[in-house]
Design an enzyme around this catalytic site. Structure first.
Site, short mmCIF file in Angstrom:
data_model
loop_
_atom_site.label_atom_id
_atom_site.label_comp_id
_atom_site.label_asym_id
_atom_site.label_seq_id
_atom_site.Cartn_x
_atom_site.Cartn_y
_atom_site.Cartn_z
N HIS A 192 0.82 -1.21 0.00
CA HIS A 192 0.00 0.00 0.00
C HIS A 192 0.85 1.26 0.00
CE1 HIS A 192 -3.92 -2.10 1.40
NE2 HIS A 192 -3.75 -2.11 0.10
N CYS A 505 -9.72 -1.40 -22.52
CA CYS A 505 -9.99 -0.82 -21.20
C CYS A 505 -9.11 -1.44 -20.10
CB CYS A 505 -11.47 -0.93 -20.83
SG CYS A 505 -12.03 -2.63 -20.69
C1 PEP Z 1 -9.55 -6.35 -17.77
O1 PEP Z 1 -9.61 -7.55 -17.48
O2 PEP Z 1 -8.69 -5.85 -18.51
C2 PEP Z 1 -10.52 -5.40 -17.21
C3 PEP Z 1 -10.59 -4.16 -17.64
O3 PEP Z 1 -11.31 -5.84 -16.22
P1 PEP Z 1 -10.82 -6.06 -14.70
O4 PEP Z 1 -9.45 -5.47 -14.58
O5 PEP Z 1 -11.84 -5.36 -13.88
O6 PEP Z 1 -10.86 -7.54 -14.60
#
Ligand code: PEP
Ligand code: MG
Length: 588
Positions: A192, A505
């Site tokens: 952390h 993403c």
């Molecule tokens: C991913 O798997 O890239 C994603 C955006 O979802 P999470 O990180 O929430 O699993």
């Protein structure tokens, strides 16, 4: 003579300043025997200390909210949760009752026991909890002894904070105007303390010998948080080199500030939309919506995980409406509940699975419990009346799962229409590409899908068969693997050929060294933690589409991750630094 110490790079950046070593103030605690009649009094002191520490943690959280990302601010929620854990309280009380020791001693013993249990755990995230428990113990004892919290300052001069470790509560004690770097003995890249240092933009190196650190207070040193090196008594040549790097760092920061509200386009005018990933209502408060194209990923599960029971449909509507209002007409992509794996829901019993990451998670769980999906989709639909909403399905493995979700959506829209409830009839339904097998069958699934979003965090873990949370194999988790790049190329090609929008993403969307590759591979939408948007934008504005395509083509054809990383270093990093240098020169 200069001495070079090798540690672990915990927060990027370089710093030059004298080292100041700080001791944890609570090594010595008073000890006394407690009479039966005084046990109640000790328990009351515990309640008072818990209340006091809770208030100061929440104050600290509020104070740092502007500087930290939302996920990082949650570190303090985790600490408050430990403080109010009934088992923790019972254990401390039992220690007082049974051993007739004063509260300070009881706390010291219980904390030491918890620390040992956490430190022995397999899961690295759980191991980190040991430091949180230690921090809680230290704060409670500090509150009991009414110890004036030691401020970490060097009488108004710049300094490098050195200590055996850097704990979350320490963040509030730093002299933010003069702290230049952090050096500690304990802690890891994912502790952390390291997360907070990164979020606060303070270069940090951990894993440096404590005895050494204590003995060098006042010594001029360089902290290189990129390489994980501390140089004591640097030579004139070291100083020249690192002063140059500091100038570079400042130039980058200045340029980043300049492009903040400029369009996100390549130098030859190709637009690439930059979206924000958010994890709950608190992230929305801090969102600078002018700087983004919309919310590319709303991880709704975090709002579910913070609660003690499932939110009702109306509670969800209120939350989703907040997101729609915040984005002011820009698209908001709501991902349906993605629990399971490393994201448990306290109030929903999950099976004990041997491989939870390959188990009952994401859409798999929601399709088995369709009530969850119904109420969530209905809530999103009701909120969609306020603007442009999209629904994103996590952990999709097959076309048939998408078809089943679309049936649910169609049924819900028909019901809403029949009952006269407002919603956006053009709402889109998209799929997260994070299960590798989806990639070769994308052309089959795209007709039933409105858009794609590539979840590279999971996709990379499944492609490389490397657990994204296992520190032992963390080195092997490398998205620059040419195989990963080829898969990303395939996804973009399939989506673009079908005329469907596709974004990334996962974390790589916010890694500016990746930006030219992603653009070159055909991505025009990237969604990331808002803190990364300016740097990615700056990168985007530095490479033309042709240059990005050339870099991507070469990387995809490479044979090893090392070659790709070398390409990044030799052609992306060095060129970027040259450009920054030129822009600095033109200022003079
Ligand atoms: C991913 O798997 O890239 C994603 C955006 O979802 P999470 O990180 O929430 O699993
Ligand atoms: Mg994922």
């Amino acid at each position: 003579m200069a001495r070079k110490l090798k540690g672990i790079a915990a927060a990027r950046g370089v710093a030059i300043a004298p080292i100041v070593h700080f001791h944890a103030a609570l090594d010595h605690i008073p000890t006394w025997k407690v009479a039966e009649a005084d046990v109640g009094g000790e328990k009351a002191r515990l309640s008072g200390a818990i209340a006091g520490v809770t208030t100061s943690l929440l104050d600290l959280q509020r104070e740092l909210a502007g500087s930290l990302g939302n996920q990082d601010v949650r570190i303090y929620d985790a600490q408050v949760a430990i403080l109010h854990d009934p088992t923790f309280r019972r254990d401390v009380e039992a220690e007082i009752e049974q051993r007739k020791v004063n509260l300070e001693v009881a706390l010291q013993r219980v904390v030491a026991r918890y620390e040992q249990v956490f430190a022995a755990m397999e899961n690295p995230a759980m191991r980190e909890r040991a430091a949180d428990v230690r921090d809680i113990g230290r704060q409670l004892v500090g509150a009991l002894l009414a110890t004036e919290q030691q401020k970490y300052t060097a009488n108004g001069s710049d300094y490098l904070f050195a200590a055996d470790e850097f704990l979350p509560s320490d963040a509030g004690l730093l002299d933010r105007a003069h702290i230049r770097g952090i050096v500690t003995q304990h802690g890891g890249k994912y502790s952390h303390g390291a997360i907070l240092a990164r979020s606060l933009g303070i270069p940090a190196v951990v894993g440096i010998d404590q005895v050494m650190l204590e003995s060098v207070t006042g010594t001029l040193a360089i902290v290189d948080g990129d390489a994980g090196i501390v140089i004591l008594d640097p030579s004139p040549a070291d100083l020249d080199e690192y002063e140059r790097r500091l100038r570079e760092q400042r130039a980058i920061d200045r340029r980043i500030a300049e492009v903040r509200f400029q369009p996100s386009v390549t130098p030859d005018g190709v637009p690439v939309q930059l979206f924000a990933n958010v994890e709950g209502v608190r992230d929305l408060d801090a969102l600078e919506v002018e700087a983004i194209a919309g919310i590319g990923l709303f991880r709704t599960e975090f709002a579910f995980m913070e609660r003690r029971q499932f939110p009702t449909e109306n509670e969800q509507v209120a939350m989703y409406r907040r997101a729609m209002e915040t984005s002011r007409g820009k698209p908001v992509t709501f991902r349906t509940l993605d629990v399971g794996g490393d994201k448990p829901l306290g109030y929903f019993t999950m099976p004990d699975e041997r491989n939870p990451v390959l188990g009952w998670r994401g859409i798999r769980l929601c399709l088995d419990w369709p009530d969850i999906l119904y109420s969530q989709m209905r809530a999103i639909l009701r909120a969609s009346a306020l603007g442009h909403a999209r629904i994103l399905l996590p952990m999709i493995t097959s076309r048939s799962e998408v078809v089943r979700c679309r049936e649910v959506l169609d049924q819900l829209t028909a019901d809403l229409k029949a009952t006269g409830v407002a919603f956006d009839p053009r709402i889109e339904l998209g799929v997260m590409v994070e299960v590798p097998v989806l990639v070769p069958v994308l052309p089959d699934g795209l007709p039933v899908t409105d858009f794609l979003s590539v979840g590279t965090n999971d996709l990379v873990q499944y492609l490389l068969a490397v657990d994204r949370d296992n520190q032992r194999v963390a080195k092997m988790y490398d998205p620059f693997h040419p195989g990963v790049l080829r898969v990303l190329q395939q996804i973009a090609a399939a989506a673009n050929a079908a005329g469907k929008s596709v974004s990334i993403c996962g974390e790589i969307a916010g890694d500016h060294w990746f930006t030219p590759f992603l653009v070159g591979l055909g991505y025009r939408e990237l969604s990331m933690a808002p803190v990364f948007v300016p740097r990615v934008k700056l990168m985007l504005r530095s490479f033309t589409l042709g240059e990005c395509q050339d870099l991507a083509t070469r990387a995809v054809a490479m044979q090893s991750t090392r070659d790709v990383r070398r390409l990044v270093q030799d052609e992306i990093q060095s060129r970027w630094v040259r450009q920054l240098g030129a822009s600095e020169d033109s200022r003079r």
